[in-house]
Design a protein around this motif. Structure first.
Motif, PDB file in Angstrom:
ATOM      1  N   UNK A   1       0.902  -1.507  -0.254  1.00  0.00           N
ATOM      2  CA  UNK A   1       0.011   0.038  -0.060  1.00  0.00           C
ATOM      3  C   UNK A   1       0.980   1.322  -0.086  1.00  0.00           C
ATOM      4  N   UNK A   2       0.561   2.187  -0.734  1.00  0.00           N
ATOM      5  CA  UNK A   2       1.137   3.599  -0.955  1.00  0.00           C
ATOM      6  C   UNK A   2       2.314   3.457  -1.857  1.00  0.00           C
ATOM      7  N   UNK A   3       2.738   2.511  -2.474  1.00  0.00           N
ATOM      8  CA  UNK A   3       3.953   2.210  -3.447  1.00  0.00           C
ATOM      9  C   UNK A   3       3.470   2.202  -4.762  1.00  0.00           C
ATOM     10  N   UNK A   4       2.090   1.949  -5.251  1.00  0.00           N
ATOM     11  CA  UNK A   4       1.832   2.278  -6.533  1.00  0.00           C
ATOM     12  C   UNK A   4       1.808   3.725  -7.142  1.00  0.00           C
ATOM     13  N   UNK A   5       1.889   3.742  -8.511  1.00  0.00           N
ATOM     14  CA  UNK A   5       2.160   5.020  -8.827  1.00  0.00           C
ATOM     15  C   UNK A   5       0.837   6.053  -8.770  1.00  0.00           C
ATOM     16  N   UNK A   6      -0.357   5.459  -8.617  1.00  0.00           N
ATOM     17  CA  UNK A   6      -1.365   6.233  -8.309  1.00  0.00           C
ATOM     18  C   UNK A   6      -1.490   6.768  -6.996  1.00  0.00           C
ATOM     19  N   UNK A   7      -0.948   5.919  -5.948  1.00  0.00           N
ATOM     20  CA  UNK A   7      -0.937   6.168  -4.458  1.00  0.00           C
ATOM     21  C   UNK A   7       0.037   7.376  -4.403  1.00  0.00           C
ATOM     22  N   UNK A   8       1.123   6.915  -5.005  1.00  0.00           N
ATOM     23  CA  UNK A   8       2.232   8.029  -4.811  1.00  0.00           C
ATOM     24  C   UNK A   8       1.886   9.338  -5.590  1.00  0.00           C
ATOM     25  N   UNK A   9       1.200   9.497  -6.733  1.00  0.00           N
ATOM     26  CA  UNK A   9       0.648  10.682  -7.305  1.00  0.00           C
ATOM     27  C   UNK A   9      -0.339  11.580  -6.059  1.00  0.00           C
TER      28      UNK A   9
ATOM     29  N   UNK B   1       7.695   6.634 -16.521  1.00  0.00           N
ATOM     30  CA  UNK B   1       6.821   5.512 -16.771  1.00  0.00           C
ATOM     31  C   UNK B   1       5.833   5.315 -15.660  1.00  0.00           C
ATOM     32  N   UNK B   2       5.910   6.029 -14.343  1.00  0.00           N
ATOM     33  CA  UNK B   2       4.622   5.860 -13.509  1.00  0.00           C
ATOM     34  C   UNK B   2       3.519   6.826 -13.971  1.00  0.00           C
ATOM     35  N   UNK B   3       3.922   8.005 -14.685  1.00  0.00           N
ATOM     36  CA  UNK B   3       2.779   8.590 -15.234  1.00  0.00           C
ATOM     37  C   UNK B   3       2.083   8.060 -16.205  1.00  0.00           C
ATOM     38  N   UNK B   4       2.780   7.262 -17.215  1.00  0.00           N
ATOM     39  CA  UNK B   4       2.263   6.499 -18.068  1.00  0.00           C
ATOM     40  C   UNK B   4       1.266   5.415 -17.657  1.00  0.00           C
ATOM     41  N   UNK B   5       1.682   4.618 -16.495  1.00  0.00           N
ATOM     42  CA  UNK B   5       1.046   3.742 -15.885  1.00  0.00           C
ATOM     43  C   UNK B   5      -0.233   4.255 -15.306  1.00  0.00           C
ATOM     44  N   UNK B   6      -0.330   5.546 -14.630  1.00  0.00           N
ATOM     45  CA  UNK B   6      -1.534   5.853 -14.098  1.00  0.00           C
ATOM     46  C   UNK B   6      -2.584   6.159 -15.379  1.00  0.00           C
ATOM     47  N   UNK B   7      -1.925   6.583 -16.470  1.00  0.00           N
ATOM     48  CA  UNK B   7      -2.568   6.877 -17.699  1.00  0.00           C
ATOM     49  C   UNK B   7      -3.125   5.544 -18.328  1.00  0.00           C
ATOM     50  N   UNK B   8      -2.392   4.548 -18.248  1.00  0.00           N
ATOM     51  CA  UNK B   8      -2.920   3.353 -19.283  1.00  0.00           C
ATOM     52  C   UNK B   8      -3.510   2.462 -18.177  1.00  0.00           C
TER      53      UNK B   8
ATOM     54  N   UNK C   1       0.226  -5.788 -18.928  1.00  0.00           N
ATOM     55  CA  UNK C   1      -0.172  -7.038 -19.937  1.00  0.00           C
ATOM     56  C   UNK C   1       0.156  -8.132 -18.603  1.00  0.00           C
ATOM     57  N   UNK C   2      -0.455  -9.300 -19.139  1.00  0.00           N
ATOM     58  CA  UNK C   2       0.101 -10.729 -18.350  1.00  0.00           C
ATOM     59  C   UNK C   2       1.526 -10.562 -18.230  1.00  0.00           C
ATOM     60  N   UNK C   3       1.843 -10.627 -16.899  1.00  0.00           N
ATOM     61  CA  UNK C   3       3.362 -10.733 -16.621  1.00  0.00           C
ATOM     62  C   UNK C   3       4.019  -9.535 -16.438  1.00  0.00           C
ATOM     63  N   UNK C   4       3.370  -8.316 -16.716  1.00  0.00           N
ATOM     64  CA  UNK C   4       4.090  -6.930 -16.872  1.00  0.00           C
ATOM     65  C   UNK C   4       3.165  -5.967 -16.553  1.00  0.00           C
ATOM     66  N   UNK C   5       3.580  -5.295 -15.207  1.00  0.00           N
ATOM     67  CA  UNK C   5       2.730  -4.116 -14.631  1.00  0.00           C
ATOM     68  C   UNK C   5       2.915  -3.078 -15.698  1.00  0.00           C
ATOM     69  N   UNK C   6       1.768  -2.028 -15.318  1.00  0.00           N
ATOM     70  CA  UNK C   6       1.548  -1.025 -16.047  1.00  0.00           C
ATOM     71  C   UNK C   6       3.029   0.031 -16.186  1.00  0.00           C
TER      72      UNK C   6
END
Length: 225
Positions: free
Chosen positions: A8-16, A27-34, A38-43
């Motif tokens: 908890x708190x380490x994900x990009x949305x929580x960090x934002x 890359x984290x900003x893109x993760x929030x956007x996307x 994919x299977x086996x690959x985080x945002x």
């Protein structure tokens, strides 16, 4: 491990939400956007892969759909999310420009023109119509294609200025090569437009040439007096 499985708190949305947008990597900003990877690959990992593939955010956002969607895990939905974010950035730049006086904050003009013209694969000749206080009335794309002294018609520029009751103008165009250095043809076009506008008592304040990472201003070089 997907982002939902992170502590908890380490994900990009929580960090934002806790630390602000500026604390996130590209890359984290893109993760929030996307939203998901994919299977086996985080945002975040997907974001890193996209940045590596295209060489940065700007190139990613400007890439055509065919190039983006050929990558694993990126379909029409994610492409649409990227394009929506890019368009919002362009509209923010436009709103900022419309609020102020162009000549009192030339950086706003540069930022706006970069967002509008820097990544076009073809030449665009455009005009900023200004009122008597040098506030923007309208931004108009006049011509597309190879810009030379034969393809820019002063009569059309004058007609547009009169139609919008503009008191001054800034003309601009891009160089798809990425090199902003004006050509002799650019200088001839500028002189013709300046003379045509003078007949209706309208000032040509500047001609800006947009390259890949810079803008050359005729006014700053002393070529418009």
């Amino acid at each position: 491990m997907g982002i939902k499985d992170w502590p908890e708190g380490e994900g990009p949305r929580d960090k934002l939400l806790t630390k602000g947008c500026s604390s996130l990597s590209d890359a984290e900003l893109l993760a929030v956007l996307l939203r998901n990877g994919t299977p086996g690959e985080s945002a975040v990992t997907l974001g890193r892969r996209l940045l590596a593939e295209f060489g940065g955010i700007r190139a990613l956002f400007c890439a055509p759909k065919s190039k983006v969607c050929r990558l694993r895990g990126v379909g029409s939905v994610k492409y649409a999310q990227l394009q929506a974010a890019a368009e919002l950035a362009r509209r923010i730049a436009r709103e900022n420009l419309l609020r102020g006086q162009v000549l009192t904050n030339p950086d706003l003009t540069r930022d706006y023109l970069m967002t509008q013209l820097a990544d076009r694969p073809y030449e665009v000749f455009a005009i900023l119509l200004l009122d008597s206080q040098h506030r923007v009335i309208q931004f108009v794309e006049l011509f597309r294609g190879t810009i030379d002294s034969a393809s820019v018609y002063p009569r059309e520029v004058v007609s547009l200025v009169l139609e919008n009751n503009a008191a001054a103008v800034i003309v601009c165009h891009n160089h798809p090569s990425g090199i902003a250095e004006p050509s002799q043809a650019d200088r001839r076009i500028t002189e013709r437009l300046k003379n045509a506008l003078a007949t209706i008592d309208v000032s040509l304040l500047d001609h800006m040439v947009v390259g890949d990472r810079e803008i050359v201003s005729f006014a700053e070089r002393g070529w418009i007096t």
